[in-house]
Design an enzyme around this catalytic site. Structure first.
Site, PDB file in Angstrom:
ATOM      1  N   CYS A  70       0.869  -1.172   0.000  1.00 20.83           N
ATOM      2  CA  CYS A  70       0.000   0.000   0.000  1.00 20.83           C
ATOM      3  C   CYS A  70       0.907   1.222   0.000  1.00 20.83           C
ATOM      4  O   CYS A  70       1.760   1.376   0.894  1.00 20.83           O
ATOM      5  CB  CYS A  70      -0.879  -0.014   1.248  1.00 20.83           C
ATOM      6  SG  CYS A  70      -1.904   1.453   1.419  1.00 20.83           S
ATOM      7  N   GLU A 150     -12.566  -0.980  -6.676  1.00 17.85           N
ATOM      8  CA  GLU A 150     -13.260  -1.820  -5.685  1.00 17.85           C
ATOM      9  C   GLU A 150     -14.605  -2.310  -6.247  1.00 17.85           C
ATOM     10  O   GLU A 150     -15.081  -3.373  -5.904  1.00 17.85           O
ATOM     11  CB  GLU A 150     -13.478  -1.054  -4.368  1.00 17.85           C
ATOM     12  CG  GLU A 150     -12.179  -0.675  -3.638  1.00 17.85           C
ATOM     13  CD  GLU A 150     -11.704  -1.700  -2.603  1.00 17.85           C
ATOM     14  OE1 GLU A 150     -12.509  -2.539  -2.180  1.00 17.85           O
ATOM     15  OE2 GLU A 150     -10.515  -1.655  -2.251  1.00 17.85           O
ATOM     16  N   CYS A 180      -0.449   3.778  -6.295  1.00 16.35           N
ATOM     17  CA  CYS A 180      -1.494   3.192  -5.455  1.00 16.35           C
ATOM     18  C   CYS A 180      -1.680   1.786  -5.991  1.00 16.35           C
ATOM     19  O   CYS A 180      -1.778   1.602  -7.222  1.00 16.35           O
ATOM     20  CB  CYS A 180      -2.792   3.989  -5.582  1.00 16.35           C
ATOM     21  SG  CYS A 180      -4.187   3.169  -4.771  1.00 16.35           S
ATOM     22  N   HIS A 182      -4.062  -0.130  -6.093  1.00  9.45           N
ATOM     23  CA  HIS A 182      -5.301  -0.391  -6.833  1.00  9.45           C
ATOM     24  C   HIS A 182      -5.132  -0.081  -8.331  1.00  9.45           C
ATOM     25  O   HIS A 182      -5.836  -0.633  -9.160  1.00  9.45           O
ATOM     26  CB  HIS A 182      -6.448   0.500  -6.311  1.00  9.45           C
ATOM     27  CG  HIS A 182      -7.049   0.040  -5.024  1.00  9.45           C
ATOM     28  ND1 HIS A 182      -6.368   0.057  -3.830  1.00  9.45           N
ATOM     29  CD2 HIS A 182      -8.279  -0.456  -4.752  1.00  9.45           C
ATOM     30  CE1 HIS A 182      -7.166  -0.392  -2.871  1.00  9.45           C
ATOM     31  NE2 HIS A 182      -8.326  -0.710  -3.403  1.00  9.45           N
TER      32      HIS A 182
HETATM   33  N1  DGL Z   1      -4.004   0.598  -2.069  1.00  7.25           N
HETATM   34  C1  DGL Z   1      -3.776   1.826  -1.362  1.00  7.25           C
HETATM   35  C2  DGL Z   1      -2.472   2.487  -1.825  1.00  7.25           C
HETATM   36  O1  DGL Z   1      -1.648   1.880  -2.438  1.00  7.25           O
HETATM   37  C3  DGL Z   1      -4.831   2.863  -1.533  1.00  7.25           C
HETATM   38  C4  DGL Z   1      -6.243   2.615  -1.229  1.00  7.25           C
HETATM   39  C5  DGL Z   1      -6.763   3.394  -0.067  1.00  7.25           C
HETATM   40  O2  DGL Z   1      -7.070   4.592  -0.196  1.00  7.25           O
HETATM   41  O3  DGL Z   1      -6.855   2.759   0.986  1.00  7.25           O
HETATM   42  O4  DGL Z   1      -2.242   3.644  -1.575  1.00  7.25           O
END
Ligand code: DGL
Length: 247
Positions: A70, A150, A180, A182
């Site tokens: 993350c 998501e 990120c 995601h």
């Molecule tokens: N997957 C998280 C990242 O890499 C972001 C998602 C979130 O906002 O929790 O920053």
């Protein structure tokens, strides 16, 4: 080697995908804090508190390493996690900075950093890149991509409108850091939007590059076992993992 992989939700599965592709680990323990996602809109102290709770959770498993899959947590809480853990804790931001350096020859290259509000606000990528003499940087918080991913929206009108909304006034980059975990799920649509000449830097591939440089992996693991844990609705996480990773 047995590794813990931590993300606020399902985004860290994109890192798991890279780990599996490169057959690095015998065992993966994945923890997604699905009850409290998104982290990207939270403040530093909250992110640190949640991250330390994740380290406590992983203490049940005798891990050799924790990967913070993350960017938001890597940007704000890596040091605190390293202090709280009894094994090495590796973050995706440093790995992403080094992968960007490896991908670009030209220090004048135009680099676009994408991330959550928290990651962009931290300027963690800018600090890392500036220390390596890259200075032609643009940063853009693109938090709407998180709920779209998501919701498994990987293309179509809403996503196209979101791309337009975020990017219409930016100059064309040579590289885009998908800051990120995601965002690699949007790799196809981002690749089409920016065009072939723009390189996309992916946290999962970056972490593999980093691990292979910093650690010795004796043999390829062809039969990795993965256990999924989530702070809410672990079945939904397992289903998503099955769909995305086939495991
Ligand atoms: N997957 C998280 C990242 O890499 C972001 C998602 C979130 O906002 O929790 O920053």
């Amino acid at each position: 080697m047995k590794v813990g992989v931590f993300d606020s939700g399902i985004g860290g599965l994109t890192v798991v995908k890279s780990l599996l592709k490169h057959q690095l680990f015998e065992e993966i323990i994945y923890f997604g804090d699905t009850a409290r996602v998104p982290y990207g809109s939270k403040d530093k102290n909250t992110i640190i508190r949640y991250a330390i709770e994740a380290v406590e959770f992983f203490k049940n498993f005798e891990l050799d390493m924790i990967i913070v899959a993350c960017n938001t947590v890597s940007a704000y809480a890596l040091t605190e996690m390293q202090e709280a853990a009894t094994c090495p804790v590796i973050g995706v931001v440093e790995a992403g900075v080094l992968a960007t350096q490896n991908a670009l020859q030209d220090k004048n290259a135009n680099i676009l950093i994408l991330g959550t509000n928290a990651t962009i606000h931290s300027q963690a990528y800018e600090h890392g890149l500036k220390a390596l003499d890259f200075h032609n940087l643009q940063a853009k918080a693109t938090p709407l991509f998180v709920p779209l991913v998501e919701e498994a929206i990987f293309d179509g009108a809403i996503l196209q409108a979101t791309l337009q909304h975020y990017f219409e006034n930016l100059s064309k980059p040579n590289a885009v850091i998908l800051g990120c975990t995601h965002f690699p799920l949007l790799e196809d649509v981002l690749g089409r939007y920016f065009g072939k000449e723009t390189q996309l830097i992916h946290s999962g591939d970056a972490i593999v590059e980093y691990l292979e440089k910093e650690f010795t992996f004796k043999k390829k693991q062809t039969n990795t076992s993965i256990k999924y844990f989530a702070s809410e609705n672990p079945d939904a996480l397992r289903l998503t993992a099955k769909r995305w990773l086939n495991v």
